[in-house]
Write a protein that holds these residues in place. Structure first.
Motif, short mmCIF file in Angstrom:
data_model
loop_
_atom_site.label_atom_id
_atom_site.label_comp_id
_atom_site.label_asym_id
_atom_site.label_seq_id
_atom_site.Cartn_x
_atom_site.Cartn_y
_atom_site.Cartn_z
N SER A 193 9.48 54.14 7.88
CA SER A 193 10.20 54.22 6.61
C SER A 193 10.24 55.65 6.09
O SER A 193 11.27 56.13 5.61
CB SER A 193 9.53 53.30 5.57
N SER A 194 9.12 56.36 6.24
CA SER A 194 9.07 57.75 5.80
C SER A 194 9.95 58.65 6.67
O SER A 194 10.64 59.53 6.16
CB SER A 194 7.61 58.24 5.83
N ASP A 195 9.93 58.39 7.97
CA ASP A 195 10.74 59.20 8.89
C ASP A 195 12.24 59.01 8.64
O ASP A 195 13.04 59.93 8.88
CB ASP A 195 10.42 58.83 10.35
N LEU A 196 12.60 57.83 8.17
CA LEU A 196 14.02 57.55 7.90
C LEU A 196 14.46 58.06 6.53
O LEU A 196 15.61 57.83 6.11
CB LEU A 196 14.28 56.04 7.99
N GLY A 197 13.54 58.75 5.84
CA GLY A 197 13.92 59.39 4.59
C GLY A 197 13.66 58.59 3.33
O GLY A 197 14.09 59.00 2.24
N ALA A 198 12.97 57.47 3.45
CA ALA A 198 12.69 56.66 2.27
C ALA A 198 11.61 57.31 1.42
O ALA A 198 10.62 57.84 1.95
CB ALA A 198 12.25 55.25 2.68
N ARG A 199 11.79 57.28 0.13
CA ARG A 199 10.78 57.81 -0.78
C ARG A 199 9.64 56.79 -0.91
O ARG A 199 9.81 55.61 -0.57
CB ARG A 199 11.40 58.09 -2.14
N VAL A 201 8.44 55.25 -3.46
CA VAL A 201 8.81 54.10 -4.30
C VAL A 201 9.69 53.14 -3.51
O VAL A 201 9.51 51.91 -3.57
CB VAL A 201 9.53 54.57 -5.58
N GLY A 202 10.65 53.70 -2.77
CA GLY A 202 11.53 52.86 -1.96
C GLY A 202 10.77 52.13 -0.86
O GLY A 202 11.04 50.96 -0.58
N THR A 203 9.81 52.83 -0.23
CA THR A 203 8.98 52.19 0.80
C THR A 203 8.18 51.03 0.23
O THR A 203 8.04 49.98 0.86
CB THR A 203 8.03 53.23 1.41
N PHE A 204 7.69 51.24 -0.98
CA PHE A 204 6.89 50.17 -1.60
C PHE A 204 7.73 48.93 -1.85
O PHE A 204 7.34 47.82 -1.48
CB PHE A 204 6.30 50.67 -2.92
N PHE A 205 8.91 49.10 -2.46
CA PHE A 205 9.72 47.94 -2.83
C PHE A 205 10.46 47.32 -1.63
O PHE A 205 10.74 46.12 -1.65
CB PHE A 205 10.73 48.33 -3.92
N ILE A 208 6.54 47.45 1.73
CA ILE A 208 5.19 46.98 1.42
C ILE A 208 5.21 45.69 0.62
O ILE A 208 4.52 44.72 0.96
CB ILE A 208 4.41 48.08 0.66
N LEU A 209 5.98 45.67 -0.46
CA LEU A 209 6.00 44.50 -1.35
C LEU A 209 6.46 43.23 -0.64
O LEU A 209 5.80 42.18 -0.77
CB LEU A 209 6.85 44.79 -2.58
N PRO A 210 7.57 43.25 0.12
CA PRO A 210 7.97 42.02 0.83
C PRO A 210 6.92 41.53 1.83
O PRO A 210 6.71 40.33 1.98
CB PRO A 210 9.26 42.43 1.54
N LEU A 211 6.27 42.48 2.53
CA LEU A 211 5.30 42.09 3.55
C LEU A 211 4.00 41.57 2.95
O LEU A 211 3.23 40.88 3.64
CB LEU A 211 5.01 43.27 4.47
#
Length: 292
Positions: A193-199, A201-205, A208-211
């Motif tokens: 997620s980080s490598d694809l440019g997600a911030r 906050v975006g990674t969390f929602f 992380i949150l769905p999983l």
């Protein structure tokens, strides 16, 4: 054709099972099944003019549960349980995440901070909160010494105080399922997620949150249901101003001396619990996480 089992083979197969499972089954029947059946039968009984239980079948106990005063307490109880659950999520999720992502020896210390409260009776800990929040308690004493208030604050016997006590007692039941769910997260997904440019906050929602939603739902169930019955928290910190369903049940068995009505309330609470557990199961929840 299948060969029939001999008596010796049948005994050799069933005897170990009877020895290992039999005592547990007997204990479950005596300590769980029999009391539940007794409560269910009691809920359809009557009382005479001297408040003695008479085994005369009636459904009046369940009809009385629709009383407007009781309905108000049901709504209040559900509101307290809902707010408590939301606060436990907001407080417990960051703490669970920190524990799960800590790699040093501090992880064991943080985990023990969650477990240690279980070593002390909840009733004793709630009385400790009453001493802290009382007009002559440490909190008011500190505020007075710092000249932040001119006179002691009235902190006890409010709904907010009851919610505080509920959160304090039940937050470990939220943290433990969340910790398990977060610890199982695949770190490579976060890196991707980080490598694809997600911030963050975006990674969390989005990741992380769905999983970890299973842990949230499991913890919510383990907080919401007990909150409906923790009458001692409401009695000690709420002073009768923020009753939950457990208070109604306790009063019927104690001061009200109406055991059939108390049994009917208990059965309704059990039914609500089973419905919530069934909803949890239908949504794909892990029953092992609830200890079922």
């Amino acid at each position: 054709m299948k060969k029939k089992k001999t008596k010796h083979e049948f005994r050799s197969n069933t005897l170990p099972a009877l020895i290992t499972v039999g005592p547990v089954t007997l204990i479950m029947i005596l300590l769980i099944a029999v009391p539940l059946i007794y409560v269910a039968v009691m809920s359809f009984c009557s009382i005479d003019e001297f408040y003695n239980v008479t085994f005369e079948f009636t459904v009046q106990n369940y009809i009385r549960l629709a009383n407007t005063d009781y309905l108000r307490i049901y709504a209040q109880s559900l509101g307290i349980a809902f707010i408590t659950t939301v606060l436990c999520i907001l407080i417990g999720y960051p703490f669970s995440y920190i524990i799960a992502r800590t790699k040093s020896r501090k992880k064991k210390i943080l985990y023990m901070l969650v477990i240690i409260p279980f070593w002390t009776n909840s009733l004793i800990r709630i009385y400790g909160w009453r001493n802290l929040l009382g007009t002559s308690g440490w909190i008011n004493g500190l505020l007075m010494k710092l000249h932040l208030v001119g006179e002691p604050l009235d902190l006890l016997y409010k709904q907010e105080t009851t919610i505080l006590g509920m959160v304090y007692c039940l937050i470990p039941f939220m943290i433990l399922p969340l910790y398990t769910a977060i610890e199982k997260l695949d770190g490579s997904l976060l890196e991707a997620s980080s490598d694809l440019g997600a911030r963050p906050v975006g990674t969390f929602f989005e990741v992380i949150l769905p999983l970890t939603s299973g842990g949230i739902f499991s913890g919510s169930l383990m907080v919401f249901i007990p909150c409906l019955g923790y009458f001692f928290v409401s009695d000690i910190l709420g002073g009768g101003n923020s009753d939950v369903i457990g208070n109604l049940i306790e009063r019927q068995f104690q001061s009200g001396n109406n055991w059939p009505l108390g049994a009917a309330l208990s059965i309704i609470l059990i039914v609500v619990t089973l419905i919530l557990v069934k909803i949890y199961q239908k949504l794909g929840g892990d029953m092992d996480a609830l200890g079922i």
